[in-house]
Design an enzyme around this catalytic site. Structure first.
Site, PDB file in Angstrom:
ATOM      1  N   TYR A   1      -0.692 -13.888  -4.554  1.00 11.70           N
ATOM      2  CA  TYR A   1      -2.065 -13.365  -4.599  1.00 11.70           C
ATOM      3  C   TYR A   1      -2.154 -12.214  -5.608  1.00 11.70           C
ATOM      4  O   TYR A   1      -3.019 -12.199  -6.484  1.00 11.70           O
ATOM      5  CB  TYR A   1      -2.503 -12.891  -3.204  1.00 11.70           C
ATOM      6  CG  TYR A   1      -3.696 -11.980  -3.241  1.00 11.70           C
ATOM      7  CD1 TYR A   1      -4.958 -12.474  -3.519  1.00 11.70           C
ATOM      8  CD2 TYR A   1      -3.553 -10.605  -3.035  1.00 11.70           C
ATOM      9  CE1 TYR A   1      -6.057 -11.633  -3.585  1.00 11.70           C
ATOM     10  CE2 TYR A   1      -4.637  -9.753  -3.095  1.00 11.70           C
ATOM     11  CZ  TYR A   1      -5.892 -10.273  -3.372  1.00 11.70           C
ATOM     12  OH  TYR A   1      -6.963  -9.424  -3.457  1.00 11.70           O
TER      13      TYR A   1
ATOM     14  N   LYS B   1      -4.208 -11.648  -9.419  1.00  9.28           N
ATOM     15  CA  LYS B   1      -5.108 -10.551  -9.801  1.00  9.28           C
ATOM     16  C   LYS B   1      -4.600  -9.886 -11.093  1.00  9.28           C
ATOM     17  O   LYS B   1      -5.375  -9.566 -11.993  1.00  9.28           O
ATOM     18  CB  LYS B   1      -5.229  -9.531  -8.660  1.00  9.28           C
ATOM     19  CG  LYS B   1      -5.992 -10.056  -7.467  1.00  9.28           C
ATOM     20  CD  LYS B   1      -7.445 -10.367  -7.822  1.00  9.28           C
ATOM     21  CE  LYS B   1      -8.175 -11.113  -6.738  1.00  9.28           C
ATOM     22  NZ  LYS B   1      -9.499 -11.608  -7.113  1.00  9.28           N
TER      23      LYS B   1
ATOM     24  N   SER C   1      -7.875  -5.762  -7.521  1.00 11.08           N
ATOM     25  CA  SER C   1      -7.403  -5.205  -6.244  1.00 11.08           C
ATOM     26  C   SER C   1      -6.358  -4.146  -6.506  1.00 11.08           C
ATOM     27  O   SER C   1      -5.610  -4.212  -7.496  1.00 11.08           O
ATOM     28  CB  SER C   1      -6.783  -6.348  -5.443  1.00 11.08           C
ATOM     29  OG  SER C   1      -5.985  -5.838  -4.402  1.00 11.08           O
TER      30      SER C   1
HETATM   31  N1  UFG Z   1      -1.780  -3.469   9.978  1.00 11.02           N
HETATM   32  C1  UFG Z   1      -1.284  -3.425  11.258  1.00 11.02           C
HETATM   33  N2  UFG Z   1      -1.584  -4.455  12.101  1.00 11.02           N
HETATM   34  C2  UFG Z   1      -2.347  -5.521  11.737  1.00 11.02           C
HETATM   35  C3  UFG Z   1      -2.856  -5.553  10.401  1.00 11.02           C
HETATM   36  C4  UFG Z   1      -2.553  -4.514   9.559  1.00 11.02           C
HETATM   37  O1  UFG Z   1      -0.568  -2.479  11.635  1.00 11.02           O
HETATM   38  O2  UFG Z   1      -2.572  -6.428  12.545  1.00 11.02           O
HETATM   39  C5  UFG Z   1      -1.502  -2.349   9.048  1.00 11.02           C
HETATM   40  C6  UFG Z   1      -0.749  -2.737   7.807  1.00 11.02           C
HETATM   41  O3  UFG Z   1       0.648  -2.720   8.024  1.00 11.02           O
HETATM   42  C7  UFG Z   1      -1.233  -1.661   6.823  1.00 11.02           C
HETATM   43  C8  UFG Z   1      -2.668  -1.401   7.260  1.00 11.02           C
HETATM   44  O4  UFG Z   1      -2.736  -1.854   8.610  1.00 11.02           O
HETATM   45  O5  UFG Z   1      -0.491  -0.477   6.984  1.00 11.02           O
HETATM   46  C9  UFG Z   1      -3.704  -2.137   6.437  1.00 11.02           C
HETATM   47  O6  UFG Z   1      -3.393  -3.515   6.420  1.00 11.02           O
HETATM   48  P1  UFG Z   1      -4.429  -4.610   5.873  1.00 11.02           P
HETATM   49  O7  UFG Z   1      -3.793  -5.949   6.064  1.00 11.02           O
HETATM   50  O8  UFG Z   1      -5.776  -4.402   6.471  1.00 11.02           O
HETATM   51  O9  UFG Z   1      -4.566  -4.238   4.345  1.00 11.02           O
HETATM   52  P2  UFG Z   1      -3.452  -4.153   3.190  1.00 11.02           P
HETATM   53  O10 UFG Z   1      -3.468  -2.747   2.691  1.00 11.02           O
HETATM   54  O11 UFG Z   1      -2.155  -4.690   3.621  1.00 11.02           O
HETATM   55  O12 UFG Z   1      -4.035  -5.195   2.168  1.00 11.02           O
HETATM   56  C10 UFG Z   1      -5.242  -4.946   1.493  1.00 11.02           C
HETATM   57  C11 UFG Z   1      -5.917  -6.270   1.132  1.00 11.02           C
HETATM   58  C12 UFG Z   1      -5.088  -7.035   0.147  1.00 11.02           C
HETATM   59  C13 UFG Z   1      -4.670  -6.168  -0.994  1.00 11.02           C
HETATM   60  C14 UFG Z   1      -4.006  -4.900  -0.506  1.00 11.02           C
HETATM   61  C15 UFG Z   1      -3.602  -3.966  -1.591  1.00 11.02           C
HETATM   62  O13 UFG Z   1      -6.112  -7.055   2.277  1.00 11.02           O
HETATM   63  O14 UFG Z   1      -5.878  -8.089  -0.355  1.00 11.02           O
HETATM   64  O15 UFG Z   1      -4.917  -4.229   0.354  1.00 11.02           O
HETATM   65  O16 UFG Z   1      -4.692  -3.521  -2.261  1.00 11.02           O
HETATM   66  F1  UFG Z   1      -3.787  -6.851  -1.749  1.00 11.02           F
END
Ligand code: UFG
Length: 340
Positions: A151, A155, A127
């Site tokens: 998590y 990885k 990841s």
């Molecule tokens: N976000 C919101 N509201 C929500 C959910 C997310 O504003 O309800 C925002 C987050 O703050 C972020 C973006 O949307 O800016 C993406 O968030 P995600 O949770 O969809 O994804 P992440 O980038 O946080 O996490 C993903 C994977 C993880 C991994 C990470 C880094 O889910 O497993 O990428 O590679 F670790």
């Protein structure tokens, strides 16, 4: 040419199921393994429908050493693609032992069973989380690595274990694939992301707001150092990601060289870009509230994909509008997921 035989762990999950279909389309023989801890057996019926043949499947937990030994004793595999793992960042901080036991325990059990049966070709689900807070963008594979939660630590440790294994025994060929943000669904609407409970990730949450299942999206932070102040990520269509696995597998089988590669589009989109694209795709509105930043989130993360482009000959082809359209189709056709 004899057909290559591939074992998929976590085969009925989001990325596993799409990769399974792609492998079959590319002429591989596939056996899937899953314990359904975060997926539904109904995925197997959907794969049957899509592939036109009944998928070969064994229900097992990758942490169960005797079950894994039995899988490898029953038949010979040329390679393994290992998806089975727990993947929720927030949950990992609450249940660290479960994450270490599953993600590290499962990897050890699997690789020990593989080594015992002279199967030394492995594609590992890593990841972009291994980059921690990136120092510069786009992120190259040689960037500094760190973890900010259990998590991510699993990885990072998984990668270390596999690198050490490769150093100890040159017979291993391993691909460490660092995924950015997988979204979208198969264009049929028959398989897709099926989160249990409240989605942790942006796109499935947005899809449920668009469908009227949830009232409003909480946008986590609007004071980031990004063009519109909301977090920027590299969203990649799950079908492009699946194709990347097939290319990585072929690379390992052809060259016997190990590789570490980013799988992303190389482009960043903000939370508001995703919301607006989803509104266009669905013809509905996605009401938002701006709330505080989510702990551990970074301003922006997107991949340098030069390595996968040049070495694997792989490139993501689907844009954000396609990701949203496919995600919306899946949401509409399966309003309660596959269990409902
Ligand atoms: N976000 C919101 N509201 C929500 C959910 C997310 O504003 O309800 C925002 C987050 O703050 C972020 C973006 O949307 O800016 C993406 O968030 P995600 O949770 O969809 O994804 P992440 O980038 O946080 O996490 C993903 C994977 C993880 C991994 C990470 C880094 O889910 O497993 O990428 O590679 F670790």
């Amino acid at each position: 040419m004899t057909q290559m035989r591939v074992l998929l762990t976590g085969a009925t999950g989001f990325i596993g199921s799409h990769t399974w279909l792609n492998l079959l389309a590319c002429g591989f023989q596939v056996v899937g393994v899953d314990d359904f801890s975060n997926s539904s057996p109904a995925v197997l019926d959907r794969l049957h429908q899509l592939a036109g043949t009944e998928p070969a499947f064994i229900r097992a937990d990758v942490c169960d050493a005797s079950a894994m030994a039995a899988v490898f004793s029953r038949e010979r595999f040329d390679a393994v693609i290992h998806f089975a793992a727990l993947k929720a960042v927030g949950e990992s901080t609450e249940k660290p032992l479960a994450y270490y036991a599953n993600n590290i325990g499962g990897l050890l059990t699997l690789t020990q069973a593989m080594a015992g049966h002279e199967c030394k070709t492995l594609v590992f689900s890593s990841s972009a989380t291994v980059y921690g807070k990136p120092e510069s963008l786009p992120i190259r594979e040689d960037a500094a690595l760190s973890s900010t939660n259990p998590y991510g630590a699993t990885k990072l440790m998984g990668e270390t274990i596999l690198r050490d294994l490769g150093h100890a025994d040159a017979g291993w060929a391993v691909a460490l694939l660092r995924y950015f943000n997988p979204v979208g669904a198969h264009e049929s609407g028959l398989i897709g992301e099926d989160p249990r409970g409240t989605p942790n990730n942006l796109m499935p949450f947005v899809a449920q707001v668009a469908a009227g299942k949830r009232e409003r999206l909480k946008v986590f932070g609007h004071d980031y150092a990004t063009p519109d102040g909301t977090g920027v990520r590299d969203y990649i269509h799950v079908l492009d990601l699946a194709a990347g696995h097939v290319d990585a597998l072929n690379y390992l089988l052809d060259t016997r060289q190990s590789i570490t590669a980013n799988l992303g589009t190389g482009r960043g989109h903000s939370v508001l870009d995703v919301v607006h694209a989803f509104e266009r795709a669905s013809g509905t509105s996605v009401p938002c509230d701006f709330v505080a930043r989510r702990p551990g989130d970074v301003d922006a993360s997107y991949a340098d994909v030069t390595l996968a482009n040049t070495v694997l000959g792989w490139e993501a082809t689907r844009d954000l509008d396609t990701m949203c359209a496919d995600s919306w189709r899946w949401q509409r056709m399966n309003p309660n997921g596959l269990a409902g």
